[in-house]
Scaffold this active site. Structure first.
Site, short mmCIF file in Angstrom:
data_model
loop_
_atom_site.label_atom_id
_atom_site.label_comp_id
_atom_site.label_asym_id
_atom_site.label_seq_id
_atom_site.Cartn_x
_atom_site.Cartn_y
_atom_site.Cartn_z
N ARG A 54 -2.15 7.71 5.86
CA ARG A 54 -3.40 7.81 5.09
C ARG A 54 -3.20 7.65 3.59
NH1 ARG A 54 -3.97 9.74 9.65
NH2 ARG A 54 -1.86 10.42 9.24
N THR A 55 -2.28 8.40 3.04
CA THR A 55 -2.20 8.45 1.58
C THR A 55 -1.77 7.08 1.04
OG1 THR A 55 -1.57 10.75 1.83
CG2 THR A 55 -1.32 9.80 -0.36
N LYS A 83 21.73 3.78 -3.40
CA LYS A 83 22.91 3.66 -4.26
C LYS A 83 23.05 4.89 -5.16
CE LYS A 83 21.71 -1.19 -4.47
NZ LYS A 83 21.02 -2.14 -5.34
N ARG A 104 5.32 9.80 -3.34
CA ARG A 104 5.50 10.87 -2.35
C ARG A 104 6.99 11.11 -2.17
NH1 ARG A 104 2.71 11.52 3.44
NH2 ARG A 104 1.07 12.18 2.01
N HIS A 132 -0.32 18.65 -2.78
CA HIS A 132 -0.84 17.33 -2.38
C HIS A 132 -2.23 17.21 -3.04
CE1 HIS A 132 -1.61 13.73 -0.30
NE2 HIS A 132 -1.30 14.07 0.94
N1 CP Z 1 -3.09 13.52 4.86
C1 CP Z 1 -1.95 12.85 4.63
O1 CP Z 1 -1.26 13.08 3.64
O2 CP Z 1 -1.60 11.94 5.60
P1 CP Z 1 -0.35 10.98 5.52
O3 CP Z 1 0.89 11.84 5.61
O4 CP Z 1 -0.48 10.03 6.66
O5 CP Z 1 -0.38 10.30 4.18
#
Ligand code: CP
Length: 358
Positions: A54-55, A83, A104, A132
């Site tokens: 999603r993100t 590396k 991320r 998040h």
């Molecule tokens: N909600 C969410 O962060 O989903 P993903 O891990 O698929 O990005």
């Protein structure tokens, strides 16, 4: 213009700024043709050191729908991370190529470090079990769209409250709205971290800790389900024991109000039975779609802030963070245990908190 250069934690945005993002996201949703070239000539760098559907895809869709372009990696194994390149150096490099970074990482505080070295805005797309903030924007935008408000809500948070970064960010963001209360549904092993219990107490936000869905479902406006975060467990046997501790099904849904909604940041494993998907109160797939519009709004507002040369040089503190998952214990980042109250010290990167003995 936003006051912040980067979005690393939910409180980087004020309530007023979030309202502006809602208004912009509404307009983008209703009149997308007006925004299809809004980011023409701009480049987003997506640095995903951890898996995502999603993100990453909603950010990439958002940038493409705004007429911008995307470079980056979804597999750090194909980058110079293999590396030994640090997060700080990677952020410096990408800030010379792109206009905005989305990161991320499984290490808590990694996007914070990137923001300290990057000249362009950095968006935290999830850092370990910590925060998040763009999922939180998605969640708040869902409240705004479904209820027409982000206040006067009783929110039941269910599942892995220990490692669930979406829960941590949502609690902090919601603390700024009137008449918000929480039910915290978890087994004792997956209880909310102490720094967030302290946060709720300090901000006088009503909450109760319970261990069954049935103890909270009848009174809540939102039931926010989360999966047990397998990847954060050191003890796999403990994960196996806890993984199915909550399963929302149609029988339990009968106990809920007719106007309550079920949300989930997704991915789902077993915690929501698929039969619940057909209940009109199930909003989790719509929630994921709303995430794209609010991320489009966020990209536009952060690109207005744009390039700002970073000159910060942190001096290490004497105290050390004891969170083994914090970036400061993974790479040579200066320790930053900052005094936040008399006898209380908190890590700048991951929020690990230490109190002096009385
Ligand atoms: N909600 C969410 O962060 O989903 P993903 O891990 O698929 O990005």
């Amino acid at each position: 213009m936003l006051k912040t250069h980067s979005l690393i934690e939910p409180q980087d945005l004020t309530v007023e700024e979030i309202e502006q993002l809602f208004a912009l996201a509404d307009d983008i949703k209703n009149r997308p043709h007006l925004y299809q070239n809004a980011c023409a000539g701009k480049l987003m760098g997506t640095l995903f050191y951890e898996p995502s559907t999603r993100t990453r895809l909603s950010f990439e869709s958002a940038m493409n729908r705004l007429g911008g372009r995307v470079v980056g990696f979804s597999d750090p194994g194909s980058s110079s991370v293999t590396k030994g390149e640090t997060v700080a150096d990677t952020a410096r490099m990408v800030s010379g190529y792109a206009d905005i970074i989305v990161m991320r990482h499984s290490w808590e505080g990694a996007p914070k470090v990137a923001s300290l070295y990057s000249d362009i805005p950095v968006i935290n797309a999830g850092d370990g079990g910590h925060n998040h903030p763009t999922q939180t924007l998605t969640d708040l935008y869902t409240f705004h769209t479904v209820f027409g408000r982000t206040n006067n809500l009783n929110i039941a948070l269910c599942g892995d409250l220990k490692f669930g970064r979406t829960v941590h960010s949502l609690i902090q963001a919601m603390s700024r709205y009137e008449n918000v209360s929480f039910s915290l549904i978890s087994p004792k092993e997956l209880r909310l971290p102490q720094y967030l219990i302290d946060f709720l107490d300090k901000n006088k936000i009503p909450y109760k800790e319970v261990d069954k869905i049935e103890d909270a479902i009848a009174e809540c406006d939102v039931l926010y389900m989360t999966r047990v975060q397998q990847e954060r467990f050191a003890d796999k046997a403990e994960y196996e024991r806890l993984k199915d501790c909550y399963i929302l099904d149609t029988e339990k849904m009968k106990l809920a109000k007719q106007d309550m909604i079920v949300m989930h940041p997704l991915p789902r494993v077993n915690e929501i039975s698929t039969e619940v998907d057909y209940d009109p109160r199930a909003k989790y797939f719509r929630q994921a779609r709303y995430g794209m519009f609010i991320r489009m709004a966020l990209i536009l507002k952060l690109l207005e802030v744009g390039y700002q040369p970073q000159k910060i040089r942190l001096q290490p503190t004497e105290r050390h963070c004891k969170n083994a998952r914090c970036i400061c214990n993974m790479q040579q980042e200066p320790q930053q245990m900052l005094k936040v109250a008399e006898g209380v010290y908190r890590c700048l990167y991951c929020d690990y908190t230490e109190k002096d003995e009385e």
